[in-house]
Enzyme design. Structure first.
Site, PDB file in Angstrom:
ATOM      1  N   ARG A 199      98.369  91.838  82.690  1.00  0.00           N
ATOM      2  CA  ARG A 199      98.014  91.021  81.536  1.00  0.00           C
ATOM      3  C   ARG A 199      96.969  91.770  80.719  1.00  0.00           C
ATOM      4  NH1 ARG A 199     102.108  88.873  82.097  1.00  0.00           N
ATOM      5  NH2 ARG A 199     102.557  86.677  82.477  1.00  0.00           N
ATOM      6  N   GLU A 244      98.104  89.800  72.437  1.00  0.00           N
ATOM      7  CA  GLU A 244      99.451  90.130  71.971  1.00  0.00           C
ATOM      8  C   GLU A 244     100.103  88.950  71.251  1.00  0.00           C
ATOM      9  OE1 GLU A 244     100.895  91.289  75.962  1.00  0.00           O
ATOM     10  OE2 GLU A 244     102.477  89.784  75.664  1.00  0.00           O
ATOM     11  N   HIS A 292     105.570  94.617  75.894  1.00  0.00           N
ATOM     12  CA  HIS A 292     105.692  93.673  77.015  1.00  0.00           C
ATOM     13  C   HIS A 292     107.144  93.581  77.510  1.00  0.00           C
ATOM     14  CE1 HIS A 292     103.558  90.010  79.004  1.00  0.00           C
ATOM     15  NE2 HIS A 292     104.447  90.557  79.832  1.00  0.00           N
TER      16      HIS A 292
HETATM   17  C1  DGY Z   1     105.841  87.825  83.721  1.00  0.00           C
HETATM   18  O1  DGY Z   1     106.881  87.342  84.174  1.00  0.00           O
HETATM   19  O2  DGY Z   1     104.740  87.354  83.971  1.00  0.00           O
HETATM   20  C2  DGY Z   1     105.973  89.059  82.877  1.00  0.00           C
HETATM   21  O3  DGY Z   1     104.809  89.377  82.230  1.00  0.00           O
HETATM   22  C3  DGY Z   1     107.134  88.958  81.900  1.00  0.00           C
HETATM   23  O4  DGY Z   1     108.288  89.121  82.612  1.00  0.00           O
END
Ligand code: DGY
Length: 337
Positions: free
Chosen positions: A228, A257, A275
């Site tokens: 993240r 983002e 992402h």
């Molecule tokens: C998640 O699933 O948390 C990812 O960041 C996106 O697939």
């Protein structure tokens, strides 16, 4: 969608509502379950007083949901872990290689017409074999990244619960026992050639990578983030990359983002992905199926196997019925019984 349509009625919101509208919809009593993704704001204000049975997240990360409020309101939250582990670990390795070997910079150099033929010092990067990979966190994705990195001839070390030095438990090592080394957070930061982040975003981990961490990292180090964005103080990262306190960064996630901190895109020593860590046809299909299955179970009052706050279910009518019949059945995973 076909699984959902077969199980009940589905309303698709064409435009993602803002948090006020989302809160209104959650409280309207019109829906048993909300399917949401990581861009949806499910903070306390949105979930307070909601009439939902559950929230089914199309993501492994749960940082956009206020779990305390969900649990207090008896709302189950389920996510889509496991199915995206390999794809995300692949992305961490991809970013590590691309940033270390200046892949994007070299690609742009060629496309812009600068390539005049082989030369001994053209686009020199950093070795991966023999380098030390530091894993911040040691969950599923970190361990899958470790397996790949060992295949590249890297030394792998990890700190299981940074920024604390809380140790791992034996079973967490699994097949990696004896092949990776557990170190303190400080040691990880100061001795890793590549530092890859694999921890959830929470108040304790927000900005855990900041100016003082960049100062402590080796000058040739590469930062990789597939977890993240807000784990990293992005303004401090831009400064560190500009000043050369670290060599490069490979990022798939961003603090705010889709907005990017000014300066990030201009830096040649960054590899920036939008992402896409889990973005393969297969994985997104598996996430969709798991997300739909979770939604259907919660709508029926059952407890999905990937519920992140299973205690919230104990107050549901089905759980009470089971408890009245035989309290021993009221264990996690017994919902199908
Ligand atoms: C998640 O699933 O948390 C990812 O960041 C996106 O697939």
């Amino acid at each position: 969608m076909s699984m959902l349509a077969e199980a009940g009625s589905v309303e698709v919101l064409e435009v993602s509502p803002d948090s006020t509208e989302l809160g209104r919809l959650c409280r309207s009593g019109r829906f048993d379950v909300l399917i949401a993704h990581l861009g949806d704001d499910l903070t306390a204000g949105t979930l307070e007083g909601t009439a939902l049975k559950g929230v089914s997240l199309y993501s492994a990360g749960v940082n956009n949901v206020d779990l305390d409020t969900a649990s207090r309101s008896g709302v189950l939250v389920a996510n889509t872990p496991d199915v995206l582990t390999d794809a995300t670990a692949d992305t961490a390795i991809l970013l590590m290689l691309a940033a270390s070997r200046r892949c994007v910079e070299a690609d742009r150099y060629l496309r812009d017409g600068y390539f005049r033929g082989w030369s001994p010092d053209l686009m020199l990067g950093r070795n991966i074999a023999g380098a030390t990979l530091g894993l911040a966190g040691f969950g599923r994705i970190a361990r899958a990244t470790a397996r790949r990195a060992l295949g590249f001839g890297m030394h792998v070390q990890y700190c299981p619960r940074p920024p604390t030095d809380d140790p791992s438990s034996g079973p967490e090592h699994g097949d990696l026992e004896g092949r990776v080394t557990e170190v303190s957070w400080r040691e990880l930061v100061t001795t890793s050639d590549v530092l890859s982040l694999h921890v959830p975003l929470a108040p304790a981990t927000r900005h855990m990578i900041n100016t003082s961490i960049f100062e402590a990292m080796p000058t040739g180090a590469v930062l990789v983030n597939t977890a993240r964005g807000a784990l990293v103080d992005e303004a401090a990262l831009v400064e560190a990359l500009r000043a050369g306190s670290i060599a490069a960064a490979g990022l798939d996630v961003y603090e705010n983002e889709p907005a990017l901190t000014p300066g990030l895109v201009e830096l040649p020593n960054t590899v920036l992905l939008p992402h896409i860590g889990s973005a393969t046809h297969t994985v997104r299909g598996e996430m969709a199926r798991l997300c739909a299955a979770n939604a259907i179970e919660m709508a029926r009052g059952e407890l999905p196997a990937t519920a992140v706050n299973p205690d919230a279910w104990k107050r549901s009518p089905l759980a009470m019925e089971i408890a009245a019949a035989d309290p021993r059945l009221l264990r996690r995973g017994s919902s199908r019984a």
